[in-house]
Design a protein around this motif. Structure first.
Motif, PDB file in Angstrom:
ATOM      1  N   SER A  83      -9.275  -3.165   7.890  1.00 18.71           N
ATOM      2  CA  SER A  83      -8.910  -3.593   6.544  1.00 18.71           C
ATOM      3  C   SER A  83      -8.650  -5.096   6.447  1.00 18.71           C
ATOM      4  O   SER A  83      -8.632  -5.640   5.341  1.00 18.71           O
ATOM      5  N   ALA A  97       0.827  -1.205   0.000  1.00 18.68           N
ATOM      6  CA  ALA A  97       0.000   0.000   0.000  1.00 18.68           C
ATOM      7  C   ALA A  97       0.865   1.260   0.000  1.00 18.68           C
ATOM      8  O   ALA A  97       0.521   2.259  -0.654  1.00 18.68           O
ATOM      9  N   PHE A 112      -5.975  -1.990  -0.885  1.00 22.52           N
ATOM     10  CA  PHE A 112      -6.620  -0.755  -1.330  1.00 22.52           C
ATOM     11  C   PHE A 112      -7.160   0.037  -0.143  1.00 22.52           C
ATOM     12  O   PHE A 112      -7.062   1.273  -0.107  1.00 22.52           O
ATOM     13  N   CYS A 123      -6.206  -7.711  -2.440  1.00 20.49           N
ATOM     14  CA  CYS A 123      -6.198  -6.423  -3.138  1.00 20.49           C
ATOM     15  C   CYS A 123      -7.153  -5.435  -2.473  1.00 20.49           C
ATOM     16  O   CYS A 123      -6.846  -4.243  -2.362  1.00 20.49           O
ATOM     17  N   LEU A 134       2.075   1.922  -3.560  1.00 24.82           N
ATOM     18  CA  LEU A 134       0.984   2.509  -4.344  1.00 24.82           C
ATOM     19  C   LEU A 134       0.758   3.971  -3.951  1.00 24.82           C
ATOM     20  O   LEU A 134       0.504   4.824  -4.817  1.00 24.82           O
ATOM     21  N   PHE A 144      -4.258   1.660   1.478  1.00 18.23           N
ATOM     22  CA  PHE A 144      -3.848   2.745   0.585  1.00 18.23           C
ATOM     23  C   PHE A 144      -4.693   4.000   0.821  1.00 18.23           C
ATOM     24  O   PHE A 144      -4.167   5.118   0.861  1.00 18.23           O
ATOM     25  N   THR A 145      -6.005   3.821   0.997  1.00 20.21           N
ATOM     26  CA  THR A 145      -6.871   4.980   1.208  1.00 20.21           C
ATOM     27  C   THR A 145      -6.638   5.651   2.557  1.00 20.21           C
ATOM     28  O   THR A 145      -7.066   6.797   2.744  1.00 20.21           O
ATOM     29  N   PHE A 168     -13.071  -6.299  -6.229  1.00 17.32           N
ATOM     30  CA  PHE A 168     -11.868  -7.126  -6.342  1.00 17.32           C
ATOM     31  C   PHE A 168     -12.196  -8.622  -6.280  1.00 17.32           C
ATOM     32  O   PHE A 168     -11.514  -9.431  -6.926  1.00 17.32           O
ATOM     33  N   ALA A 208     -14.789  -1.787  -2.769  1.00 14.36           N
ATOM     34  CA  ALA A 208     -13.574  -2.503  -3.141  1.00 14.36           C
ATOM     35  C   ALA A 208     -13.721  -4.007  -2.980  1.00 14.36           C
ATOM     36  O   ALA A 208     -13.253  -4.773  -3.828  1.00 14.36           O
TER      37      ALA A 208
END
Length: 563
Positions: free
Chosen positions: A197, A62, A127, A123, A65, A130-131, A110, A106
């Motif tokens: 997450s 993450a 993601f 994934c 990215l 990442f957010t 995904f 998501a």
């Protein structure tokens, strides 16, 4: 070339071991997965090393990215006046959307993209992390690009730098200190939302991945304090280890990018960085990548040099702005119309009434949190940033505190709230602070570290002390970084309300009155109209606060307080 030493052998062995661990751990991301079955999480403490490795792999994926997104998004917003009008408000909205709001979309997307494989859920988890990382880094790098000293800007144009050379030689070094510290804070933000997450509850369906977050979530749900303690210990070891092996060397290395004419008497040090500097591998790698850099420079010439005039014809700009506004406005209007029809057909537009009222309660908590965090952490951050010796001591401590998910403290919070009679409506603010106040501290430290040593020495020679020193040097020096910390702390506080206004341990559930609890309930029950209404209202509050307060402070930082 000098002969390779035992240091080179140790570095090579460490890299090989790291690659082996990544490959072994990565094998578990592609196993078969049935989306209709709940995944059981093994809470045996012997599983924690493997779970920790899986969590670390997601965190660094993450982070990679987030860095790529930061460079592309911030650069586009800083270099194009028209794109800036769309991208920066969009970034305000994106940081205001809670992690659970992204997860709802998501997970389904995904899983459909990778049917029958755990990779889809992996994934989705990456993601989600990442957010929780990208927005803070993007705001920070955008701020450094827009506050670049005019002398450097004009110098790069006069030397006809390509856009790649300008980015690599001027803009990236100018923002490196802030980028590293914001990256460290964003990494801590990823830890904060680790439970959400890795243990995902969407549409009454529970999805779980092996990791420290899901391990802690299962232990908290079972009310097992012993296993929660093991999860806290594993988290502390991971945070301290990552800080020692990764972030500490980076912050010490970033000192070379400080803009100053005289070198500081005392600089940050890192055992790992000193060890790597004794190795020949960095130089060998630099030689190997040398041709790649030359190819990138040649490719940059295809897009032209950065010798554009500073002033643009106002008539041409006005015409282009009108065309751009019509096109973008048409797309936005179409999307809002379709969304309005969707909500009207299912629940009616009255669905926005409840979250608007609940948002006032969460808004009050956010304002209180940012105000108190500013008073407490700005002086502390300046003290830490001015002292490399204090930074060495404080950095790992602050990193551990900033990285602990609020969920890990739910057992203690439930006990404390019930024992003292403290309302969750007030106690929730304390839990929100665990995920938001550190943005102000970390950005203040970065801003203080970036103040040139020669300016500080000049103030010492002139005898400027106390309040006058704050007015003439410290506040102007840290102001751009503080604004970045304030805007991300505000957005982080709204996001943290999702996991702070509903506290669960064992069979006890405490729920605060607020928008975060409303969104958490809508996500768990799979009520899409309420979820959309809650996310839209939260975005409205965040964007309104940014437009009325933080964006004006950003402009002030660009025009008056850039070194």
């Amino acid at each position: 070339m000098s002969q390779l030493t035992w240091v080179d052998a140790a570095v090579a062995a460490a890299v090989l071991v790291l690659l082996y661990v990544v490959l072994r751990v990565g094998q578990g991301t592609t196993v078969a997965f049935n989306s209709r079955q709940n995944v059981h999480i093994d809470t045996d403490p012997s599983q924690l090393p493997y779970d920790a490795a899986r969590s670390l792999l997601r965190m660094f994926a993450a982070l990679a990215l987030s860095i790529a997104f930061t460079f592309g998004y911030a650069y586009a917003a800083a270099k194009s006046r028209r794109l800036e009008r769309i991208l920066i408000p969009a970034l305000d909205i994106l940081q205001s959307v809670p992690v659970l709001g992204f997860l709802t979309v998501a997970v389904s997307g995904f899983i459909a993209l990778f049917p029958g494989s755990m990779l889809g859920l992996e994934c989705a988890s990456i993601f989600a992390i990442f957010t929780s990382q990208a927005w803070n880094m993007t705001f920070g790098f955008y701020s450094s690009l827009t506050s670049l000293p005019r002398e450097l800007d004009e110098l790069s144009r006069s030397f006809r730098f390509t856009r790649w050379m300008r980015f690599w030689k001027v803009e990236l070094p100018a923002g490196m200190i802030g980028l590293v510290w914001n990256g460290m804070m964003s990494f801590g933000g990823g830890w904060f939302f680790l439970v959400a997450s890795e243990a995902i509850s969407v549409n009454n369906q529970q999805y779980s991945l092996p990791g420290v977050g899901s391990y802690a979530g299962a232990a908290i749900a079972d009310g097992d304090l012993g296993k929660v303690g093991w999860a806290i210990l594993a988290m502390a070891v991971m945070v301290i280890g990552v800080n020692f092996l990764f972030w500490r060397p980076l912050t010490a290395w970033a000192e070379k990018f400080k803009n100053e004419q005289s070198e500081a008497n005392e600089v940050q040090r890192s055992v790992v960085l000193d060890f790597l500097r004794r190795s020949h591998w960095p130089r060998l790698l630099g030689r190997a990548l040398g041709p790649l850099g030359r190819q990138l420079n040649r490719a940059g010439r295809v897009f032209g040099t950065d010798d554009r005039p500073l002033a643009v014809d106002p008539v041409r700009r006005r015409a282009g702005d009108v065309c751009f506004a019509v096109g973008a406005g048409g797309l936005i209007l179409w999307g809002l119309t379709d969304l309005g029809h969707y909500l009207y057909d299912r629940t009616g537009l009255g669905v926005f009434g409840e979250p608007l009222l609940l948002g006032l309660a969460t808004f009050a908590r956010v304002v209180l949190l940012v105000a108190v965090a500013t008073v407490i952490w700005v002086p502390i951050g300046v003290k830490i940033g001015f002292s490399p010796r204090l930074t060495r001591i404080a950095q790992p401590v602050v990193q551990v505190l900033a990285s602990f998910p609020a969920n890990f403290l739910f057992p203690l919070a439930v006990w404390f709230f019930l024992r003292t009679g403290l309302s969750i409506n007030l106690g929730g603010t304390l839990l929100m602070a665990l995920g938001a106040q550190w943005y102000i501290l970390f950005n203040t430290i970065a801003g203080a570290m970036a103040i040139p040593t020669d300016l500080r020495e000049a103030m010492d020679d002139l005898g400027v002390r106390g309040l006058q020193r704050w007015r003439r040097l410290i506040i102007p020096g840290i102001f751009p970084s503080y604004v970045t910390g304030g805007i991300t702390a505000s957005g982080g506080a709204w996001n943290a309300s999702i996991v702070s206004e509903v506290v669960v341990f064992g069979g006890t559930t405490l729920t605060a009155t607020g928008l975060g609890a409303y969104i958490a309930r809508a996500t768990e029950s799979g009520d899409h109209p309420q979820l959309i209404a809650g996310v839209a209202v939260m975005s409205l509050y965040v964007v309104g606060l940014n437009r009325l307060v933080w964006r004006r402070l950003y402009r002030l930082a660009e025009t008056r307080y850039s070194l």
